[in-house]
Design a protein around this motif. Structure first.
Motif, PDB file in Angstrom:
ATOM      1  N   MET A  48      -6.940 -15.834  -4.460  1.00  0.00           N
ATOM      2  CA  MET A  48      -6.254 -15.014  -5.446  1.00  0.00           C
ATOM      3  C   MET A  48      -7.106 -14.928  -6.710  1.00  0.00           C
ATOM      4  SD  MET A  48      -2.297 -15.237  -6.573  1.00  0.00           S
ATOM      5  CE  MET A  48      -1.748 -14.980  -4.907  1.00  0.00           C
ATOM      6  N   THR A  49      -7.228 -13.713  -7.233  1.00  0.00           N
ATOM      7  CA  THR A  49      -8.025 -13.491  -8.433  1.00  0.00           C
ATOM      8  C   THR A  49      -7.110 -13.082  -9.579  1.00  0.00           C
ATOM      9  OG1 THR A  49      -8.326 -11.152  -7.948  1.00  0.00           O
ATOM     10  CG2 THR A  49      -9.962 -12.681  -7.029  1.00  0.00           C
ATOM     11  N   LEU A  50      -7.681 -13.001 -10.775  1.00  0.00           N
ATOM     12  CA  LEU A  50      -6.930 -12.543 -11.935  1.00  0.00           C
ATOM     13  C   LEU A  50      -6.424 -11.120 -11.695  1.00  0.00           C
ATOM     14  CD1 LEU A  50      -5.902 -12.980 -14.793  1.00  0.00           C
ATOM     15  CD2 LEU A  50      -8.128 -12.196 -15.634  1.00  0.00           C
ATOM     16  N   ALA A  51      -7.237 -10.281 -11.043  1.00  0.00           N
ATOM     17  CA  ALA A  51      -6.823  -8.904 -10.750  1.00  0.00           C
ATOM     18  C   ALA A  51      -5.608  -8.890  -9.823  1.00  0.00           C
ATOM     19  CB  ALA A  51      -7.978  -8.129 -10.123  1.00  0.00           C
ATOM     20  N   THR A  52      -5.602  -9.758  -8.821  1.00  0.00           N
ATOM     21  CA  THR A  52      -4.483  -9.827  -7.892  1.00  0.00           C
ATOM     22  C   THR A  52      -3.210 -10.270  -8.602  1.00  0.00           C
ATOM     23  OG1 THR A  52      -6.057 -10.535  -6.199  1.00  0.00           O
ATOM     24  CG2 THR A  52      -3.751 -10.735  -5.647  1.00  0.00           C
ATOM     25  N   VAL A  53      -3.337 -11.278  -9.439  1.00  0.00           N
ATOM     26  CA  VAL A  53      -2.186 -11.773 -10.197  1.00  0.00           C
ATOM     27  C   VAL A  53      -1.679 -10.688 -11.144  1.00  0.00           C
ATOM     28  CG1 VAL A  53      -1.434 -13.475 -11.917  1.00  0.00           C
ATOM     29  CG2 VAL A  53      -2.858 -14.189  -9.987  1.00  0.00           C
ATOM     30  N   THR A  54      -2.600 -10.007 -11.817  1.00  0.00           N
ATOM     31  CA  THR A  54      -2.234  -8.931 -12.739  1.00  0.00           C
ATOM     32  C   THR A  54      -1.506  -7.811 -12.002  1.00  0.00           C
ATOM     33  OG1 THR A  54      -4.161  -9.473 -14.089  1.00  0.00           O
ATOM     34  CG2 THR A  54      -3.139  -7.337 -14.466  1.00  0.00           C
ATOM     35  N   GLN A  55      -1.993  -7.449 -10.819  1.00  0.00           N
ATOM     36  CA  GLN A  55      -1.321  -6.415 -10.032  1.00  0.00           C
ATOM     37  C   GLN A  55       0.090  -6.856  -9.664  1.00  0.00           C
ATOM     38  OE1 GLN A  55      -3.604  -5.232  -6.626  1.00  0.00           O
ATOM     39  NE2 GLN A  55      -5.274  -4.429  -7.858  1.00  0.00           N
ATOM     40  N   GLY A  56       0.253  -8.104  -9.258  1.00  0.00           N
ATOM     41  CA  GLY A  56       1.578  -8.617  -8.899  1.00  0.00           C
ATOM     42  C   GLY A  56       2.532  -8.599 -10.083  1.00  0.00           C
ATOM     43  N   LEU A  57       2.043  -9.023 -11.238  1.00  0.00           N
ATOM     44  CA  LEU A  57       2.876  -9.009 -12.442  1.00  0.00           C
ATOM     45  C   LEU A  57       3.212  -7.573 -12.855  1.00  0.00           C
ATOM     46  CD1 LEU A  57       1.181 -11.841 -14.529  1.00  0.00           C
ATOM     47  CD2 LEU A  57       3.414 -11.915 -13.382  1.00  0.00           C
ATOM     48  N   GLY A  58       2.235  -6.683 -12.724  1.00  0.00           N
ATOM     49  CA  GLY A  58       2.477  -5.275 -13.043  1.00  0.00           C
ATOM     50  C   GLY A  58       3.529  -4.683 -12.132  1.00  0.00           C
ATOM     51  N   MET A  59       3.440  -4.998 -10.844  1.00  0.00           N
ATOM     52  CA  MET A  59       4.432  -4.505  -9.888  1.00  0.00           C
ATOM     53  C   MET A  59       5.812  -5.048 -10.207  1.00  0.00           C
ATOM     54  SD  MET A  59       6.333  -4.699  -6.780  1.00  0.00           S
ATOM     55  CE  MET A  59       6.128  -6.392  -6.480  1.00  0.00           C
ATOM     56  N   ARG A 110       0.836   4.754  -6.652  1.00  0.00           N
ATOM     57  CA  ARG A 110       0.199   5.872  -7.369  1.00  0.00           C
ATOM     58  C   ARG A 110      -0.510   5.390  -8.639  1.00  0.00           C
ATOM     59  NH1 ARG A 110       1.388  10.619  -5.096  1.00  0.00           N
ATOM     60  NH2 ARG A 110       3.254  10.801  -3.833  1.00  0.00           N
ATOM     61  N   ILE A 111       0.115   4.484  -9.369  1.00  0.00           N
ATOM     62  CA  ILE A 111      -0.508   3.957 -10.591  1.00  0.00           C
ATOM     63  C   ILE A 111      -1.775   3.200 -10.239  1.00  0.00           C
ATOM     64  CG2 ILE A 111      -0.256   2.284 -12.473  1.00  0.00           C
ATOM     65  CD1 ILE A 111       2.740   3.126 -12.582  1.00  0.00           C
ATOM     66  N   TRP A 112      -1.692   2.297  -9.268  1.00  0.00           N
ATOM     67  CA  TRP A 112      -2.864   1.510  -8.887  1.00  0.00           C
ATOM     68  C   TRP A 112      -3.988   2.435  -8.428  1.00  0.00           C
ATOM     69  CZ3 TRP A 112       0.990  -0.900 -10.508  1.00  0.00           C
ATOM     70  CH2 TRP A 112       1.091  -2.271 -10.569  1.00  0.00           C
ATOM     71  N   HIS A 113      -3.641   3.447  -7.624  1.00  0.00           N
ATOM     72  CA  HIS A 113      -4.662   4.379  -7.129  1.00  0.00           C
ATOM     73  C   HIS A 113      -5.339   5.104  -8.295  1.00  0.00           C
ATOM     74  CE1 HIS A 113      -6.736   6.854  -4.245  1.00  0.00           C
ATOM     75  NE2 HIS A 113      -6.359   7.926  -4.927  1.00  0.00           N
ATOM     76  N   SER A 114      -4.560   5.506  -9.300  1.00  0.00           N
ATOM     77  CA  SER A 114      -5.145   6.201 -10.453  1.00  0.00           C
ATOM     78  C   SER A 114      -6.096   5.290 -11.229  1.00  0.00           C
ATOM     79  CB  SER A 114      -4.052   6.744 -11.375  1.00  0.00           C
ATOM     80  OG  SER A 114      -3.422   5.692 -12.071  1.00  0.00           O
ATOM     81  N   LEU A 115      -5.921   3.972 -11.096  1.00  0.00           N
ATOM     82  CA  LEU A 115      -6.797   3.001 -11.753  1.00  0.00           C
ATOM     83  C   LEU A 115      -7.956   2.556 -10.850  1.00  0.00           C
ATOM     84  CD1 LEU A 115      -4.026   0.761 -13.372  1.00  0.00           C
ATOM     85  CD2 LEU A 115      -5.468   2.475 -14.521  1.00  0.00           C
ATOM     86  N   GLY A 116      -8.045   3.158  -9.662  1.00  0.00           N
ATOM     87  CA  GLY A 116      -9.110   2.799  -8.728  1.00  0.00           C
ATOM     88  C   GLY A 116      -8.839   1.519  -7.969  1.00  0.00           C
ATOM     89  N   LEU A 117      -7.564   1.103  -7.908  1.00  0.00           N
ATOM     90  CA  LEU A 117      -7.178  -0.128  -7.228  1.00  0.00           C
ATOM     91  C   LEU A 117      -6.330   0.202  -6.007  1.00  0.00           C
ATOM     92  CD1 LEU A 117      -6.100  -2.054 -10.438  1.00  0.00           C
ATOM     93  CD2 LEU A 117      -8.256  -2.333  -9.199  1.00  0.00           C
ATOM     94  N   ARG A 118      -6.106  -0.781  -5.152  1.00  0.00           N
ATOM     95  CA  ARG A 118      -5.251  -0.608  -3.972  1.00  0.00           C
ATOM     96  C   ARG A 118      -4.006  -1.455  -4.141  1.00  0.00           C
ATOM     97  NH1 ARG A 118      -6.579   3.887  -1.473  1.00  0.00           N
ATOM     98  NH2 ARG A 118      -4.724   3.357  -0.330  1.00  0.00           N
ATOM     99  N   PHE A 119      -2.891  -0.846  -3.837  1.00  0.00           N
ATOM    100  CA  PHE A 119      -1.617  -1.549  -3.801  1.00  0.00           C
ATOM    101  C   PHE A 119      -1.250  -1.635  -2.330  1.00  0.00           C
ATOM    102  CE2 PHE A 119       3.090  -1.352  -3.945  1.00  0.00           C
ATOM    103  CZ  PHE A 119       3.301  -2.521  -4.639  1.00  0.00           C
ATOM    104  N   LEU A 120      -0.715  -2.756  -1.889  1.00  0.00           N
ATOM    105  CA  LEU A 120      -0.409  -2.974  -0.468  1.00  0.00           C
ATOM    106  C   LEU A 120      -1.682  -2.897   0.365  1.00  0.00           C
ATOM    107  CD1 LEU A 120       2.833  -0.799  -0.196  1.00  0.00           C
ATOM    108  CD2 LEU A 120       2.676  -3.257  -0.547  1.00  0.00           C
TER     109      LEU A 120
END
Length: 170
Positions: free
Chosen positions: A12-23, A89-99
């Protein structure tokens, strides 16, 4: 005998944790907004915090996990799916993958016949990963996300939609 492949998940990275908190934030705010709307603003926000738990109870506490009651269908369509699609959609607009597949990829290749993905976007259809996989047909089993239908048409990808309510069997 077939050789089993061990799936190793990245740490788990900071990006993964941030995505989880954002979700979690988006999901929670979605519930508050819907309840405020449904009650014409009369329900205090502190009481809205119970809705995510009621959503989980409604979905996970079914007697028959293969199908939903009318209430369950309402909950999935209005409280479960919309914030998840919004996050995608938000993650994709940021160049990230959700799920993603646990390694940051939207596409999991199951050699030689099958690829599995969640929420492909138009840019995915023309991506090197998609092209390398040689995907020529897609079966979409979601009711909440139609997929990039126009991108499929332009790329000559056959698209079959079998709308299935989230967290239930087809």
């Amino acid at each position: 005998a077939a050789m089993a492949t061990k799936f190793e998940r990245k740490p788990m990275t900071l990006a993964t944790v941030t995505q989880g908190l954002g979700m979690a934030f988006i999901w929670g705010m979605w519930h508050v907004a819907i309840l405020k709307l449904l009650t014409a603003g009369k329900l205090q926000a502190k009481w809205c915090s119970f809705l995510p738990f009621l959503t989980f109870i409604t979905i996970l506490g079914r007697k028959d996990p293969s199908k939903h009651s009318a209430l369950g269908r309402f909950v999935v369509r209005n409280f479960w799916d919309p914030p998840l699609v919004l996050c995608g959609r938000i993650w994709h607009s940021l160049g990230l993958r959700f799920l993603d597949d646990g390694n940051g990829q939207f596409l999991t290749i199951i050699p030689d016949q099958l690829a599995m993905a969640s929420m492909p976007f138009p840019s995915d259809v023309t991506s090197p990963v998609w092209q390398e996989a040689g995907i020529t047909a897609v079966v979409n089993m979601t009711i909440e996300f139609p997929g990039p239908e126009e991108a499929y048409r332009r790329a000559g990808v056959e698209h079959l939609v079998l709308p299935t309510l989230d967290t239930s069997e087809p």
